[in-house]
Motif scaffolding. Structure first.
Motif, PDB file in Angstrom:
ATOM      1  N   LEU A   1     -53.422  41.519 -43.912  1.00  0.00           N
ATOM      2  CA  LEU A   1     -54.429  40.851 -43.664  1.00  0.00           C
ATOM      3  C   LEU A   1     -54.362  40.230 -42.385  1.00  0.00           C
ATOM      4  O   LEU A   1     -53.272  40.184 -41.804  1.00  0.00           O
ATOM      5  CB  LEU A   1     -54.317  39.499 -44.697  1.00  0.00           C
ATOM      6  N   THR A   2     -55.483  39.536 -41.940  1.00  0.00           N
ATOM      7  CA  THR A   2     -55.507  38.895 -40.555  1.00  0.00           C
ATOM      8  C   THR A   2     -54.769  37.804 -40.748  1.00  0.00           C
ATOM      9  O   THR A   2     -54.882  36.934 -41.674  1.00  0.00           O
ATOM     10  CB  THR A   2     -57.112  38.901 -40.194  1.00  0.00           C
ATOM     11  N   ASN A   3     -54.251  37.099 -39.503  1.00  0.00           N
ATOM     12  CA  ASN A   3     -53.982  35.829 -39.363  1.00  0.00           C
ATOM     13  C   ASN A   3     -54.945  34.981 -38.763  1.00  0.00           C
ATOM     14  O   ASN A   3     -54.808  33.620 -38.701  1.00  0.00           O
ATOM     15  CB  ASN A   3     -52.782  35.680 -38.760  1.00  0.00           C
ATOM     16  N   ASN A   4     -55.967  35.590 -38.212  1.00  0.00           N
ATOM     17  CA  ASN A   4     -56.760  34.633 -37.325  1.00  0.00           C
ATOM     18  C   ASN A   4     -57.774  33.982 -38.299  1.00  0.00           C
ATOM     19  O   ASN A   4     -58.601  34.474 -39.236  1.00  0.00           O
ATOM     20  CB  ASN A   4     -57.491  35.580 -36.264  1.00  0.00           C
TER      21      ASN A   4
ATOM     22  N   LYS B   1     -50.716  33.541 -49.274  1.00  0.00           N
ATOM     23  CA  LYS B   1     -49.872  32.504 -48.733  1.00  0.00           C
ATOM     24  C   LYS B   1     -48.607  32.694 -48.230  1.00  0.00           C
ATOM     25  O   LYS B   1     -47.919  32.050 -47.246  1.00  0.00           O
ATOM     26  CB  LYS B   1     -49.854  31.417 -49.583  1.00  0.00           C
ATOM     27  N   ASN B   2     -47.906  33.888 -48.690  1.00  0.00           N
ATOM     28  CA  ASN B   2     -46.669  34.184 -48.204  1.00  0.00           C
ATOM     29  C   ASN B   2     -46.443  35.739 -47.919  1.00  0.00           C
ATOM     30  O   ASN B   2     -45.629  36.526 -48.385  1.00  0.00           O
ATOM     31  CB  ASN B   2     -45.674  34.092 -49.229  1.00  0.00           C
ATOM     32  N   THR B   3     -47.329  36.180 -46.894  1.00  0.00           N
ATOM     33  CA  THR B   3     -47.422  37.506 -46.524  1.00  0.00           C
ATOM     34  C   THR B   3     -46.037  37.819 -45.342  1.00  0.00           C
ATOM     35  O   THR B   3     -45.288  36.810 -44.868  1.00  0.00           O
ATOM     36  CB  THR B   3     -48.696  37.779 -45.605  1.00  0.00           C
TER      37      THR B   3
ATOM     38  N   LYS C   1     -48.956  32.446 -44.127  1.00  0.00           N
ATOM     39  CA  LYS C   1     -50.477  32.223 -44.679  1.00  0.00           C
ATOM     40  C   LYS C   1     -51.446  32.940 -43.904  1.00  0.00           C
ATOM     41  O   LYS C   1     -51.423  33.094 -42.849  1.00  0.00           O
ATOM     42  CB  LYS C   1     -50.634  30.876 -44.877  1.00  0.00           C
ATOM     43  N   ALA C   2     -52.448  33.545 -44.650  1.00  0.00           N
ATOM     44  CA  ALA C   2     -53.356  34.328 -44.198  1.00  0.00           C
ATOM     45  C   ALA C   2     -54.627  33.688 -44.698  1.00  0.00           C
ATOM     46  O   ALA C   2     -54.829  33.363 -45.917  1.00  0.00           O
ATOM     47  CB  ALA C   2     -53.549  35.748 -44.740  1.00  0.00           C
ATOM     48  N   PRO C   3     -55.487  33.288 -43.480  1.00  0.00           N
ATOM     49  CA  PRO C   3     -56.654  32.684 -43.938  1.00  0.00           C
ATOM     50  C   PRO C   3     -57.891  33.267 -44.485  1.00  0.00           C
ATOM     51  O   PRO C   3     -57.766  34.568 -44.430  1.00  0.00           O
ATOM     52  CB  PRO C   3     -57.308  32.050 -42.377  1.00  0.00           C
ATOM     53  N   ILE C   4     -58.462  32.654 -45.229  1.00  0.00           N
ATOM     54  CA  ILE C   4     -59.508  33.514 -46.241  1.00  0.00           C
ATOM     55  C   ILE C   4     -60.941  32.962 -46.084  1.00  0.00           C
ATOM     56  O   ILE C   4     -61.249  32.001 -45.620  1.00  0.00           O
ATOM     57  CB  ILE C   4     -59.414  32.956 -48.060  1.00  0.00           C
ATOM     58  N   SER C   5     -61.717  33.962 -46.082  1.00  0.00           N
ATOM     59  CA  SER C   5     -63.367  33.833 -45.925  1.00  0.00           C
ATOM     60  C   SER C   5     -63.808  34.608 -47.101  1.00  0.00           C
ATOM     61  O   SER C   5     -63.218  35.164 -47.847  1.00  0.00           O
ATOM     62  CB  SER C   5     -63.764  34.387 -44.582  1.00  0.00           C
TER      63      SER C   5
END
Length: 222
Positions: free
Chosen positions: A8-11, A77-79, A50-54
């Motif tokens: 997943l992205t971190n951005n 939340k815990n990647t 944590k990976a942000p969600i859209s």
């Protein structure tokens, strides 16, 4: 049980705009739902944590996304930090989309190392929508681009233009991937399109996420 690594992205910022972004929830939730009972799935990101969600608006109409969001928050939340992993442990790697990927996936050393390690040991590389940003300029040990002479797809330039993001994203994904010497295939705007070639699975847009996971399941089971 074979293992799949979801990346997943971190951005969480859409370039210089004030808009938030991240990984696109349905493009994780639906593949997870299809694959969870047949394979061990782990979640990682470049930085870990944590990976942000859209795509949270999908929760109101998509029961699969709602279920994932509410029951599996520990996954995003815990990647795991990508470069802390032994890539050879995985049989496949899946890059979820979301516009966030456009800033941290392309030309990332850890992502490239993971892709090359898994692919060259006979594993599968899968991605959907903006997830193929992970494949930009990835070269195999022989010096050739991963996508050289292979068929593939991704979020298209026309789709980017349709949402007025052409001047926001740091690169046009279709163009960047074509520059790696492959053969780009696409459907009409927002229509499902999944391409499989030489253990590389790509999907054009959110509508293609389910199909990417189905093809990944087939390749890993055969």
């Amino acid at each position: 049980m074979k293992k799949i690594l979801f990346v997943l992205t971190n951005n969480n910022k859409l370039g210089n705009t004030n808009k938030e972004t991240g990984f696109y929830l349905p493009e994780v939730a639906h593949p997870y739902e299809i694959l969870k009972n047949s394979f061990k799935i782990e979640f990682a990101s470049i930085l870990g944590g944590k990976a942000p969600i859209s795509g949270l608006e999908s929760i109101s109409s998509d029961s699969v996304s709602k279920k994932f969001y509410e029951n599996h928050s520990d996954f995003y939340k815990n990647t795991k930090k990508l470069n802390s992993l032994n890539y050879a442990d995985y049989d496949a790697i899946f890059f979820a989309g979301g516009h966030g990927t456009m800033w941290d996936f392309p030309k990332n050393k850890d992502i490239s190392n993971a892709i090359v390690t898994i692919y060259e040991k006979g594993g599968v590389i899968a991605s959907v929508c903006h997830g193929p940003a992970a494949l930009v300029d990835v070269k195999l040990s022989n010096g050739k681009y991963l996508l050289s002479n292979k068929k593939f797809t991704s979020f298209t330039n026309a789709e980017e233009e349709a949402i007025n993001y052409t001047n926001i994203v740091p690169l046009l994904l279709e163009t960047a991937l074509i520059n790696n010497g492959g053969i780009f295939e696409k459907a009409d705007l927002w229509k499902k399109k999944v391409v499989v070639d030489s253990r590389i699975i790509t999907g054009q847009n959110p509508a293609s996420a389910y199909g990417v996971a189905e093809e990944l399941k087939v390749l890993l089971e055969n």
